[in-house]
Scaffold this motif. Sequence first.
Motif, PDB file in Angstrom:
ATOM      1  N   ASP A   1     -33.559  87.642 -25.502  1.00  0.00           N
ATOM      2  CA  ASP A   1     -32.925  86.875 -24.430  1.00  0.00           C
ATOM      3  C   ASP A   1     -31.401  87.008 -24.457  1.00  0.00           C
ATOM      4  O   ASP A   1     -30.745  86.839 -23.431  1.00  0.00           O
ATOM      5  CB  ASP A   1     -33.323  85.399 -24.537  1.00  0.00           C
ATOM      6  N   PHE A   2     -30.822  87.324 -25.628  1.00  0.00           N
ATOM      7  CA  PHE A   2     -29.364  87.492 -25.711  1.00  0.00           C
ATOM      8  C   PHE A   2     -28.915  88.619 -24.794  1.00  0.00           C
ATOM      9  O   PHE A   2     -27.938  88.487 -24.047  1.00  0.00           O
ATOM     10  CB  PHE A   2     -28.964  87.789 -27.159  1.00  0.00           C
ATOM     11  N   PHE A   3     -29.630  89.744 -24.840  1.00  0.00           N
ATOM     12  CA  PHE A   3     -29.264  90.885 -24.014  1.00  0.00           C
ATOM     13  C   PHE A   3     -29.586  90.628 -22.543  1.00  0.00           C
ATOM     14  O   PHE A   3     -28.848  91.046 -21.660  1.00  0.00           O
ATOM     15  CB  PHE A   3     -29.981  92.140 -24.520  1.00  0.00           C
ATOM     16  N   LEU A   4     -30.677  89.931 -22.300  1.00  0.00           N
ATOM     17  CA  LEU A   4     -31.031  89.600 -20.921  1.00  0.00           C
ATOM     18  C   LEU A   4     -29.976  88.690 -20.296  1.00  0.00           C
ATOM     19  O   LEU A   4     -29.637  88.837 -19.112  1.00  0.00           O
ATOM     20  CB  LEU A   4     -32.406  88.932 -20.880  1.00  0.00           C
ATOM     21  N   ASN A   5     -29.428  87.775 -21.103  1.00  0.00           N
ATOM     22  CA  ASN A   5     -28.392  86.867 -20.593  1.00  0.00           C
ATOM     23  C   ASN A   5     -27.119  87.614 -20.212  1.00  0.00           C
ATOM     24  O   ASN A   5     -26.357  87.153 -19.358  1.00  0.00           O
ATOM     25  CB  ASN A   5     -28.070  85.791 -21.634  1.00  0.00           C
ATOM     26  N   GLN A   6     -26.854  88.752 -20.880  1.00  0.00           N
ATOM     27  CA  GLN A   6     -25.693  89.558 -20.507  1.00  0.00           C
ATOM     28  C   GLN A   6     -25.935  90.307 -19.191  1.00  0.00           C
ATOM     29  O   GLN A   6     -24.998  90.643 -18.482  1.00  0.00           O
ATOM     30  CB  GLN A   6     -25.367  90.573 -21.616  1.00  0.00           C
ATOM     31  N   TRP A   7     -27.201  90.524 -18.905  1.00  0.00           N
ATOM     32  CA  TRP A   7     -27.585  91.299 -17.722  1.00  0.00           C
ATOM     33  C   TRP A   7     -27.755  90.403 -16.495  1.00  0.00           C
ATOM     34  O   TRP A   7     -27.277  90.730 -15.406  1.00  0.00           O
ATOM     35  CB  TRP A   7     -28.884  92.041 -18.036  1.00  0.00           C
ATOM     36  N   GLN A   8     -28.430  89.284 -16.697  1.00  0.00           N
ATOM     37  CA  GLN A   8     -28.682  88.354 -15.597  1.00  0.00           C
ATOM     38  C   GLN A   8     -28.420  86.933 -16.069  1.00  0.00           C
ATOM     39  O   GLN A   8     -28.770  86.567 -17.201  1.00  0.00           O
ATOM     40  CB  GLN A   8     -30.144  88.464 -15.123  1.00  0.00           C
ATOM     41  N   ASP A   9     -27.816  86.127 -15.208  1.00  0.00           N
ATOM     42  CA  ASP A   9     -27.553  84.727 -15.562  1.00  0.00           C
ATOM     43  C   ASP A   9     -28.862  83.980 -15.752  1.00  0.00           C
ATOM     44  O   ASP A   9     -29.799  84.117 -14.941  1.00  0.00           O
ATOM     45  CB  ASP A   9     -26.736  84.041 -14.460  1.00  0.00           C
ATOM     46  N   GLN A  10     -28.912  83.180 -16.815  1.00  0.00           N
ATOM     47  CA  GLN A  10     -30.150  82.450 -17.089  1.00  0.00           C
ATOM     48  C   GLN A  10     -30.316  81.264 -16.143  1.00  0.00           C
ATOM     49  O   GLN A  10     -31.436  80.935 -15.742  1.00  0.00           O
ATOM     50  CB  GLN A  10     -30.175  81.959 -18.539  1.00  0.00           C
ATOM     51  N   TYR A  11     -29.187  80.611 -15.776  1.00  0.00           N
ATOM     52  CA  TYR A  11     -29.266  79.394 -14.960  1.00  0.00           C
ATOM     53  C   TYR A  11     -28.341  79.493 -13.759  1.00  0.00           C
ATOM     54  O   TYR A  11     -27.315  80.175 -13.787  1.00  0.00           O
ATOM     55  CB  TYR A  11     -28.864  78.164 -15.782  1.00  0.00           C
ATOM     56  N   THR A  12     -28.731  78.779 -12.702  1.00  0.00           N
ATOM     57  CA  THR A  12     -27.835  78.517 -11.576  1.00  0.00           C
ATOM     58  C   THR A  12     -27.292  77.106 -11.751  1.00  0.00           C
ATOM     59  O   THR A  12     -28.066  76.160 -11.953  1.00  0.00           O
ATOM     60  CB  THR A  12     -28.574  78.630 -10.231  1.00  0.00           C
ATOM     61  N   GLU A  13     -25.975  76.981 -11.692  1.00  0.00           N
ATOM     62  CA  GLU A  13     -25.336  75.688 -11.958  1.00  0.00           C
ATOM     63  C   GLU A  13     -25.048  74.958 -10.651  1.00  0.00           C
ATOM     64  O   GLU A  13     -24.594  75.562  -9.666  1.00  0.00           O
ATOM     65  CB  GLU A  13     -24.049  75.898 -12.754  1.00  0.00           C
TER      66      GLU A  13
END
Length: 872
Positions: free
Chosen positions: A726-738
């Motif tokens: 998930d660390f690499f995925l978070n760099q690729w796509q935002d995990q949350y919409t704020e």
Amino acid sequence: MTETKTAEDMVAEADTGARQASPIAMQLIFALCITWSLFQLYIASKLPGVLAQATGVSEFANIVAQARFVHLAFAIVLATLAFPILGHRNRIPVYDWILAALGTAACLYLVIFRFEIADRPGLWNTTDIVMSGIGMIVLMIAVYRSLGLPLVIIASLFLALAFFGGYSEWVGSVTNYGGASFSKAMGHYWMQTEGIFGVALGVSTSMIFLFVLFGALLEKAGGGNWFIKVAIALLGTLRGGPAKAAVLSSMMTGMISGSSIANTVTTGTFTIPLMKRIGFSSEKAGAVEVASSTNGQLTPPVMGAAAFLMVEYVNIPYIEVIKHAFLPAVISYIALLYIVHLESLKLRLEGLKKPGRHIGILMILILFLTGFLGMAAITFLVVGFRAMLEPLMPDATIYPALVLLGLAYLLLVFLASRFPDLKIDDPNDKVVSAPRLTPTFLGGAYFALPIFVLVWNLMVRTEHLDRLSPALSAFWATIAMIIVALTHRPLKAMFRGESEFANQTVAGFRDFVSGLESGARNMIGIGVATGAAGIIVGTISLTGAHQIIGQVIEIISGGNLMILLILVAILSLILGMGLPTTANYIVVSSLMAPVIVSVGAQSGLIVPLIAVHMFVFYFGILADDTPPVGLAAYAAAAISRGDPIMTGVQGFAYDIRTALLPFMFIFNTDLLLIDVGPLKAVMVFFISLIAMLVFAAVTQGYFIARNRRWEAVVMLLIVFMLFRPDFFLNQWQDQYTEHTGSSAITAIGDIESGTDARITVSAPDFDTGIVGSKTIVLTPEEAGSGLDRLQAAGLTVMESDGLLLLEEPFPGTPYFESLGNEYDFYGDEPAQIVMVQIENDRMPKELFFIPALILLGFIIALQSRRMTQAAF
């Protein structure tokens, strides 16, 4: 054997009592041990209620409610009589008799005068305070005798905080604690169930003793030797076989053992000399045994008795604790087996010779899989059998099931009688070979039946069957173990047609009595430790001491969660030094768990409470092999004749892979099987196992061939990619919409039912007034607007000038404990919701396993060209 005697002396000094007094005194200690074990069996059974109903004497049943007072009385008396102090090892001086009498009086005072005490709650009289003071002093002396200074020092520091903390402005500003009088403190610690006689001692009384007794009976009946011999038969002929057998046998004995030190000596007496014989150095042989034995405390179902405390502290069912602990423990042990294999490769070692056909790696895996599937098949057949009989025998299918169990036991004992009895081999014999598997396994397979009873009662639940509590499960497993201990010797003599039936009956009875004594002796340290740990828990409830430690660590870490985790890990290691597993867990979880949860929530990381408790538990356990105190390392060194400090250093080096796991399951809770389905659980297991084996290869500097530096760096990257995709995925796509302001309320109303919304709350701290933030998770179950969904969860929100002002949650609502007790909702700065995060629909994080596995294949291809010997 001098080595064995030295190691056993160390176990006696650390665990069971090293006093060797007059025959009369030793007989008294023996009688007290037997009485304690029988008392624990009595209160765990239905006998108290039956006797009370049959005789009309309510005291038969009332003693169950008072059991923890009697439990501590036994522990204090036996600690005083069995553990010498001031050098009086060969006699019991007068002052010890006086201390034993005073400790008994202080504990039983709460039983004898319980009705008078109940009539004046909180209004302690002079006698109450005097007896409390006597009890506290005698308990602390008993702790010093049986466990040494560490726990005494820690408990004394907490007592000093309770008595003198009110004089410190800093303590008062952090905790709002104004101090306690001697009367109030003594009453808090001794006269009620907030301190000494709290949750920890209650768990020790109701559950831990029975599991320790079960393990002692199994060991005395010959089950421990059977574990060792089966492990040697399975793995002894492999490269470095005795070391691998040490890992497997320590895992099997450690599952039901309450002590790393006893586990080290039980299996190490045989395996350490064998490891030295095939080429391991003294320090490495001892370190393998230490790492194996300490890891046994991490393995379900007992986990050094911490599993039962987690049930109380985390407030989840026992079966959930087992589920969460299972995967990390299995991965850790397989990785240790792999480390031993790599050491053997580096040293070019061979295994033991063995008569008959050798068993290869593939066959061993097939045997393990067959055994697992066989046990699963037997379980399903018994469940189906009872379900079929349920309409004919409602709520009475237990009786035919017991008949089946009895027939299985007779069959297995009959099969065992066809082979020679399993003897304890001398590892120092000139010629040592691995035994054949079939006669070794069948020669003691009946020892598995009580374990099957234990696991069945703990885990099997169907439409017509409920799981039993851990206490009842341990009770019935212990009863089954008692039957085995008493009968297996005479039954084998009868099946063989020998004339030794009477002698074997006497031998079985001696095993039973020896198990009762050993179980009680093993519980002395645990009993006084759980009592003393109650001082720490009591001080926290009296003063809010965890806030002090939390604030100090939070200031040092600067609110950085990774730095905080490293600090907590170091403090857990320090606090765990010299403490038994149970006290160790109580101390570190009481002090450290709230800190991780609090700082994690402030950093936006929602850490499940079980993950936090597992984190501090793992590092507390690692203290058993951490120099300079690591007691298990000293016990192993006594057998190996190696240097204890270097043994501990090497053992900790082997355990680095265990130290990695807690960090991983804080950030990746899949490892704890939290919200993970069966298919994903299988994938998580294999991916995590590959990652752990690669990490082990990095720490050993050897994979298929010796690692080059750049290869080690790439392998660490592979480990990180497998554990934290998930660390690499978070760099690729935002995990949350704020979302903020009114859009945050809209977002909560728009999400589907059952979907999580992360809510960041900002409010002034209740004690300091400093504005802080915390993230909570809202999972609305019903449709409705955002405000309605918040209101349904007890969160009342009002919009004002673009701010989402939050009112104090009412007691009994879901967020009262996490928000209402921590923040000031009536200060100058308003409490408000500053942000709501909704998780985005993203690509699966598991896709990052693919490049990691490709990289791993690349490393394997490169190193295979440099191979100088077969990898297995």
